[in-house]
Design an enzyme around this catalytic site. Structure first.
Site, mmCIF file in Angstrom:
data_model
loop_
_atom_site.group_PDB
_atom_site.id
_atom_site.type_symbol
_atom_site.label_atom_id
_atom_site.label_comp_id
_atom_site.label_asym_id
_atom_site.label_seq_id
_atom_site.Cartn_x
_atom_site.Cartn_y
_atom_site.Cartn_z
ATOM 1 N N ASN A 9 0.875 -1.180 0.000
ATOM 2 C CA ASN A 9 0.000 0.000 0.000
ATOM 3 C C ASN A 9 0.907 1.224 0.000
ATOM 4 O OD1 ASN A 9 -1.776 2.059 0.553
ATOM 5 N ND2 ASN A 9 -2.304 1.370 2.629
ATOM 6 N N LYS A 11 0.166 4.227 -0.262
ATOM 7 C CA LYS A 11 -0.481 5.416 0.328
ATOM 8 C C LYS A 11 -0.286 6.630 -0.595
ATOM 9 C CE LYS A 11 -0.123 3.279 4.792
ATOM 10 N NZ LYS A 11 -0.077 3.409 6.240
ATOM 11 N N HIS A 97 -9.556 1.120 4.961
ATOM 12 C CA HIS A 97 -8.280 1.313 5.650
ATOM 13 C C HIS A 97 -8.497 2.284 6.814
ATOM 14 C CE1 HIS A 97 -4.184 2.560 6.491
ATOM 15 N NE2 HIS A 97 -3.806 1.447 5.907
ATOM 16 N N GLU A 99 -6.885 4.701 7.859
ATOM 17 C CA GLU A 99 -6.682 6.121 7.540
ATOM 18 C C GLU A 99 -7.923 6.709 6.880
ATOM 19 O OE1 GLU A 99 -2.987 5.524 5.476
ATOM 20 O OE2 GLU A 99 -2.032 5.039 7.384
ATOM 21 N N GLU A 169 -5.378 -4.981 10.729
ATOM 22 C CA GLU A 169 -4.360 -3.954 10.937
ATOM 23 C C GLU A 169 -4.649 -3.197 12.230
ATOM 24 O OE1 GLU A 169 -2.386 -2.711 7.005
ATOM 25 O OE2 GLU A 169 -4.216 -1.552 7.178
ATOM 26 N N GLY A 175 2.328 2.383 10.746
ATOM 27 C CA GLY A 175 3.257 3.493 10.558
ATOM 28 C C GLY A 175 3.963 3.926 11.836
ATOM 29 N N SER A 215 3.341 -1.999 10.367
ATOM 30 C CA SER A 215 4.790 -2.049 10.568
ATOM 31 C C SER A 215 5.417 -3.402 10.236
ATOM 32 C CB SER A 215 5.155 -1.617 12.002
ATOM 33 O OG SER A 215 4.765 -0.278 12.219
HETATM 34 P P1 PGA Z 1 2.809 0.365 7.636
HETATM 35 O O1 PGA Z 1 1.341 0.547 7.000
HETATM 36 O O2 PGA Z 1 3.363 -0.913 7.100
HETATM 37 O O3 PGA Z 1 3.579 1.571 7.182
HETATM 38 O O4 PGA Z 1 2.637 0.317 9.121
HETATM 39 C C1 PGA Z 1 0.477 -0.549 6.843
HETATM 40 C C2 PGA Z 1 -0.836 -0.104 6.260
HETATM 41 O O5 PGA Z 1 -1.317 0.976 6.631
HETATM 42 O O6 PGA Z 1 -1.430 -0.799 5.420
#
Ligand code: PGA
Length: 254
Positions: A9, A11, A97, A99, A169, A175, A215
């Protein structure tokens, strides 16, 4: 029996020229034999989908979108429809997601309309669910997952689960560099599979692939993805370089 699925992803990172370069690097880094055993999906920003699609055509890599609007077409300024995604070769769509839930106020109901729309248009939904740190500390992780699963999968018929992927997640791990322990992740995944067995049946629950996200890095990928109910990863930050992403793909149990 479940083919591991690793999705990157990206982003809101990578301009079109940077995205094309990264897709090319990933394609060149991965051994062609990877794709007979593992499914690998690149999810660049929408404006880069067509260009990345061209780079990865017939490479074995699949294309995924990070978002879309659930109507086929219409007066929805600024939005992108599932038909448009299909037309440029998109196969997967990330839905719900954290976010998008957090910054764009996406509700379980709206997320559900996207899941149903994706299935209708023969796109594979990657439905994201996960608890916040406050919710985990309050001991309501399973309640939260149950609500997000129940809401997100509302009105989905058993025969419509063919393409469904679910990504667990934990919001506190996204992140932040803080990964769930393999035990925390496996426990949540086993709970999700149990939910799916109740909601559909055990055969369907055994077939649906569950990704862990939050992460994921080359050094923790193997211990996570060798857990019995973890069938792959949804990778953010570490999918932005071909070396790290390829190392995670190689770590997937196949
Ligand atoms: P990250 O993001 O690996 O940077 O923690 C995962 C995600 O949001 O899908």
């Amino acid at each position: 029996m479940r083919k591991p699925i690793i999705a990157g992803n990206w982003k809101m990172y990578k301009t079109p020229s940077e995205a094309t370069l990264l897709a090319r690097q990933i394609k060149e880094t991965l051994e062609p034999a990877t794709f007979s055993k593992k499914e690998v999906v690149l999810c660049p920003p929408a404006v880069n989908l067509a260009a990345v699609g061209t780079v990865i055509r017939e490479s074995g890599l699949d294309l995924g979108a990070q978002n879309f609007y659930p109507e086929a077409e219409g007066a929805y300024t600024g939005e992108i429809s599932p038909l448009m995604l299909k037309d440029i070769g998109v196969k997967f769509v990330i839905i719900g997601h954290s976010e998008r839930r957090q910054y764009f106020q996406e509700s379980d109901q709206f997320i559900n309309s996207k899941v149903l729309s994706a299935v209708k248009h023969r796109l594979s939904p990657i439905l994201c669910i996960g608890e916040t740190l406050v919710e985990r500390d309050a001991g309501i992780t399973e309640k939260v997952l149950e609500k997000q699963l129940g809401g997100g999968l509302n009105n989905l018929a058993p025969e419509e689960t063919q393409r469904l992927v679910i990504a667990y997640e934990p919001v506190w791990a996204i992140g932040t560099g803080k990964t769930a322990t393999t035990e925390q992740a496996q426990t949540a995944h086993a709970f999700i599979r149990g939910f799916l067995a109740n909601r559909f049946n055990s055969e369907i629950a055994e077939r649906i692939r569950l990704q862990y996200g939050g992460s994921v890095k080359p050094d923790n990928a193997e211990s996570l993805m060798t857990q019995p109910d973890i069938d792959g990863a949804l990778v953010g930050g570490a999918s932005l370089t071909s070396e790290a992403f390829a190392a995670i793909i190689r770590a997937a149990a196949a």
